[in-house]
Design a protein around this motif. Sequence first.
Motif, PDB file in Angstrom:
ATOM      1  N   GLY A  56      20.327  37.205 101.481  1.00 31.98           N
ATOM      2  CA  GLY A  56      20.312  35.830 100.907  1.00 31.98           C
ATOM      3  C   GLY A  56      19.212  36.382  99.728  1.00 31.98           C
ATOM      4  O   GLY A  56      19.158  35.533  99.210  1.00 31.98           O
ATOM      5  N   THR A  57      19.647  37.085  99.013  1.00 30.69           N
ATOM      6  CA  THR A  57      18.530  37.797  97.724  1.00 30.69           C
ATOM      7  C   THR A  57      19.795  37.354  96.973  1.00 30.69           C
ATOM      8  O   THR A  57      19.288  37.541  95.702  1.00 30.69           O
ATOM      9  CB  THR A  57      18.263  38.945  98.064  1.00 30.69           C
ATOM     10  OG1 THR A  57      19.099  39.759  98.538  1.00 30.69           O
ATOM     11  CG2 THR A  57      17.125  38.651  98.266  1.00 30.69           C
ATOM     12  N   VAL A  58      21.196  37.351  97.022  1.00 30.37           N
ATOM     13  CA  VAL A  58      21.806  36.755  96.005  1.00 30.37           C
ATOM     14  C   VAL A  58      21.682  35.352  96.047  1.00 30.37           C
ATOM     15  O   VAL A  58      22.681  34.978  96.979  1.00 30.37           O
ATOM     16  CB  VAL A  58      23.349  37.594  96.146  1.00 30.37           C
ATOM     17  CG1 VAL A  58      24.145  37.523  95.161  1.00 30.37           C
ATOM     18  CG2 VAL A  58      22.676  39.152  95.933  1.00 30.37           C
ATOM     19  N   SER A  59      21.967  34.529  95.581  1.00 31.27           N
ATOM     20  CA  SER A  59      22.183  33.028  95.430  1.00 31.27           C
ATOM     21  C   SER A  59      23.860  32.614  95.871  1.00 31.27           C
ATOM     22  O   SER A  59      24.431  33.223  95.346  1.00 31.27           O
ATOM     23  CB  SER A  59      21.905  32.478  94.776  1.00 31.27           C
ATOM     24  OG  SER A  59      22.651  32.566  93.031  1.00 31.27           O
ATOM     25  N   THR A  60      23.535  32.086  96.446  1.00 34.41           N
ATOM     26  CA  THR A  60      25.795  31.466  97.059  1.00 34.41           C
ATOM     27  C   THR A  60      25.587  30.519  95.716  1.00 34.41           C
ATOM     28  O   THR A  60      24.505  29.624  95.945  1.00 34.41           O
ATOM     29  CB  THR A  60      25.299  31.047  98.875  1.00 34.41           C
ATOM     30  OG1 THR A  60      24.148  30.451  98.880  1.00 34.41           O
ATOM     31  CG2 THR A  60      24.967  32.201  99.327  1.00 34.41           C
ATOM     32  N   PRO A  61      27.244  30.175  95.522  1.00 38.78           N
ATOM     33  CA  PRO A  61      27.242  28.957  94.641  1.00 38.78           C
ATOM     34  C   PRO A  61      27.036  27.615  95.312  1.00 38.78           C
ATOM     35  O   PRO A  61      27.012  27.994  96.973  1.00 38.78           O
ATOM     36  CB  PRO A  61      28.455  29.135  94.712  1.00 38.78           C
ATOM     37  CG  PRO A  61      28.284  30.316  94.233  1.00 38.78           C
ATOM     38  CD  PRO A  61      28.251  30.857  95.584  1.00 38.78           C
ATOM     39  N   GLU A  62      26.756  26.821  95.111  1.00 37.96           N
ATOM     40  CA  GLU A  62      26.214  25.209  96.125  1.00 37.96           C
ATOM     41  C   GLU A  62      27.161  24.659  96.395  1.00 37.96           C
ATOM     42  O   GLU A  62      28.924  25.631  95.943  1.00 37.96           O
ATOM     43  CB  GLU A  62      25.672  24.445  94.587  1.00 37.96           C
ATOM     44  CG  GLU A  62      24.182  24.831  94.103  1.00 37.96           C
ATOM     45  CD  GLU A  62      23.310  24.450  94.275  1.00 37.96           C
ATOM     46  OE1 GLU A  62      22.952  22.585  94.848  1.00 37.96           O
ATOM     47  OE2 GLU A  62      22.271  24.391  94.890  1.00 37.96           O
ATOM     48  N   SER A  63      27.852  23.855  96.706  1.00 42.91           N
ATOM     49  CA  SER A  63      28.289  22.944  97.735  1.00 42.91           C
ATOM     50  C   SER A  63      29.566  23.531  97.829  1.00 42.91           C
ATOM     51  O   SER A  63      30.794  24.030  96.443  1.00 42.91           O
ATOM     52  CB  SER A  63      28.407  21.617  97.367  1.00 42.91           C
ATOM     53  OG  SER A  63      28.889  21.004  96.862  1.00 42.91           O
ATOM     54  N   THR A  64      30.652  22.735  98.618  1.00 48.41           N
ATOM     55  CA  THR A  64      32.293  23.226  98.619  1.00 48.41           C
ATOM     56  C   THR A  64      32.586  22.159  98.639  1.00 48.41           C
ATOM     57  O   THR A  64      33.856  21.614  98.187  1.00 48.41           O
ATOM     58  CB  THR A  64      31.843  23.072  99.679  1.00 48.41           C
ATOM     59  OG1 THR A  64      32.211  22.035 101.030  1.00 48.41           O
ATOM     60  CG2 THR A  64      31.763  24.448 100.638  1.00 48.41           C
ATOM     61  N   ALA A  65      31.986  20.592  97.619  1.00 49.50           N
ATOM     62  CA  ALA A  65      32.041  19.705  97.316  1.00 49.50           C
ATOM     63  C   ALA A  65      33.181  19.725  96.176  1.00 49.50           C
ATOM     64  O   ALA A  65      34.196  18.580  96.573  1.00 49.50           O
ATOM     65  CB  ALA A  65      31.005  18.373  96.244  1.00 49.50           C
ATOM     66  N   LYS A  66      33.354  20.631  95.728  1.00 47.86           N
ATOM     67  CA  LYS A  66      34.452  20.176  94.041  1.00 47.86           C
ATOM     68  C   LYS A  66      36.335  21.065  95.305  1.00 47.86           C
ATOM     69  O   LYS A  66      36.733  20.756  94.221  1.00 47.86           O
ATOM     70  CB  LYS A  66      33.885  20.070  93.344  1.00 47.86           C
ATOM     71  CG  LYS A  66      33.658  22.131  92.412  1.00 47.86           C
ATOM     72  CD  LYS A  66      33.763  21.976  91.275  1.00 47.86           C
ATOM     73  CE  LYS A  66      33.211  23.102  90.608  1.00 47.86           C
ATOM     74  NZ  LYS A  66      34.170  24.195  90.088  1.00 47.86           N
ATOM     75  N   ARG A  67      35.846  21.595  95.676  1.00 42.56           N
ATOM     76  CA  ARG A  67      36.765  22.409  95.903  1.00 42.56           C
ATOM     77  C   ARG A  67      38.409  21.324  96.157  1.00 42.56           C
ATOM     78  O   ARG A  67      37.818  20.939  96.826  1.00 42.56           O
ATOM     79  CB  ARG A  67      36.658  22.343  97.766  1.00 42.56           C
ATOM     80  CG  ARG A  67      36.621  24.285  97.594  1.00 42.56           C
ATOM     81  CD  ARG A  67      35.643  24.915  98.781  1.00 42.56           C
ATOM     82  NE  ARG A  67      34.628  25.966  98.522  1.00 42.56           N
ATOM     83  CZ  ARG A  67      33.613  26.067  99.897  1.00 42.56           C
ATOM     84  NH1 ARG A  67      34.383  25.421 101.114  1.00 42.56           N
ATOM     85  NH2 ARG A  67      33.153  26.955  99.449  1.00 42.56           N
ATOM     86  N   ALA A  68      39.162  21.766  95.853  1.00 38.62           N
ATOM     87  CA  ALA A  68      40.515  21.074  96.576  1.00 38.62           C
ATOM     88  C   ALA A  68      41.385  21.021  96.810  1.00 38.62           C
ATOM     89  O   ALA A  68      41.724  21.904  98.127  1.00 38.62           O
ATOM     90  CB  ALA A  68      41.364  20.798  94.310  1.00 38.62           C
ATOM     91  N   ALA A  69      42.028  20.169  97.484  1.00 41.97           N
ATOM     92  CA  ALA A  69      42.845  19.838  98.862  1.00 41.97           C
ATOM     93  C   ALA A  69      43.803  21.164  98.490  1.00 41.97           C
ATOM     94  O   ALA A  69      43.452  21.998  99.721  1.00 41.97           O
ATOM     95  CB  ALA A  69      43.681  18.957  98.942  1.00 41.97           C
ATOM     96  N   PRO A  70      44.684  21.673  97.761  1.00 38.25           N
ATOM     97  CA  PRO A  70      45.449  22.863  98.043  1.00 38.25           C
ATOM     98  C   PRO A  70      44.892  24.092  98.237  1.00 38.25           C
ATOM     99  O   PRO A  70      45.208  24.633  98.354  1.00 38.25           O
ATOM    100  CB  PRO A  70      45.962  22.820  96.068  1.00 38.25           C
ATOM    101  CG  PRO A  70      46.141  21.388  95.596  1.00 38.25           C
ATOM    102  CD  PRO A  70      44.625  20.784  96.199  1.00 38.25           C
ATOM    103  N   VAL A  71      43.807  23.946  97.978  1.00 34.37           N
ATOM    104  CA  VAL A  71      42.654  25.333  97.864  1.00 34.37           C
ATOM    105  C   VAL A  71      43.057  25.942  99.232  1.00 34.37           C
ATOM    106  O   VAL A  71      42.966  26.708 100.013  1.00 34.37           O
ATOM    107  CB  VAL A  71      41.744  25.583  97.089  1.00 34.37           C
ATOM    108  CG1 VAL A  71      40.540  26.723  97.673  1.00 34.37           C
ATOM    109  CG2 VAL A  71      41.465  24.758  95.881  1.00 34.37           C
ATOM    110  N   LEU A  72      42.542  24.606  99.690  1.00 32.23           N
ATOM    111  CA  LEU A  72      42.503  25.353 101.334  1.00 32.23           C
ATOM    112  C   LEU A  72      44.121  24.729 102.559  1.00 32.23           C
ATOM    113  O   LEU A  72      44.094  24.801 103.513  1.00 32.23           O
ATOM    114  CB  LEU A  72      42.310  23.384 102.017  1.00 32.23           C
ATOM    115  CG  LEU A  72      40.368  23.292 100.886  1.00 32.23           C
ATOM    116  CD1 LEU A  72      39.796  22.177 101.817  1.00 32.23           C
ATOM    117  CD2 LEU A  72      39.438  25.099 101.655  1.00 32.23           C
ATOM    118  N   ALA A  73      44.584  24.439 100.953  1.00 35.51           N
ATOM    119  CA  ALA A  73      46.404  24.831 102.159  1.00 35.51           C
ATOM    120  C   ALA A  73      46.279  25.934 103.390  1.00 35.51           C
ATOM    121  O   ALA A  73      46.250  27.230 102.628  1.00 35.51           O
ATOM    122  CB  ALA A  73      47.046  24.772 101.120  1.00 35.51           C
TER     123      ALA A  73
END
Length: 240
Positions: free
Chosen positions: A218-235
């Motif tokens: 965890g010494t490399v930060s993980t990008p913040e939340s998944t909130a802006k993920r678009a629906a097609p990405v999860l297809a």
Amino acid sequence: MYTSIDSGAFVTTTPHPLADLMRESSKADHEDAENSSFIADLMSGGLSLDHYCALLAQYAHLYTALESSAAILRSQQRFTQLLDPRLDRSALILADLDLLGGTPAEQSPAIVKYVSRIHQVTAEAPHRYLAHHYVRYLGDLSGGQILARKMQQNYGAGAAALSAWDFSALGKLKPYKDQYRESLNQLRLNPQHTAELLDEVRLAFGFNKALFHELAEGTVSTPESTAKRAAPVLAEVDVA
Ligand code: HEM
């Protein structure tokens, strides 16, 4: 099937193909990388797309370095049979990162060293650069394909957001990898350069392991939340 080879002694006494030497002498390093906790946890579904994005954000720097070096070497007419521009991934990695809602990140300490080494060997010992090319791209054409499938199965990433692992422009991967290995074998490096290349393959695996270690700690930060993920990405779309 792997057989055990003492690569240091081997290269000066036998005409063993270079590609075999590269694979055999780094077999333990490959197992370590494959079994590193970050990769194992990512593959088994124990992490998240944020962790995958943290990896991608660092890969963006790594592949930018790999590809700028490849362009330099191609312009010098060196190793052109191996340095196929269709392997370039950096633009695809950044596009995937964006689609997944991740953000670019500063270079981690391990990536600073990795990138610096790639630039150094490109300028000072170009045959050593081939080790970095081999470890990443032949890895991407092998375990990388499995990783992509796991990102889809475990975390719902769709094909559009996994473009970095899509090498369909190369045709079937097995013949491509066989040809890549054949091109390595045709290089006819002298024994010293061969030994140095094998040494660099192990260093390259070491840089990857250091990155995975940073990500696991965890010494490399993980990008913040998944909130802006678009629906097609999860297809649900097949990767392979
Ligand atoms: C995610 C876990 C991984 C799995 C499941 C995996 C699996 C594999 C498999 C099945 C092959 C053999 C492919 C073939 O014979 O055509 C392979 C080859 C390779 N992998 Fe991995 N791998 C993983 C991680 C990695 C990592 C993290 C790296 C580099 C940092 C890497 C680098 C390589 C390389 C360079 C080869 C080519 C070996 C050769 O034939 O010369 N792999 N991997």
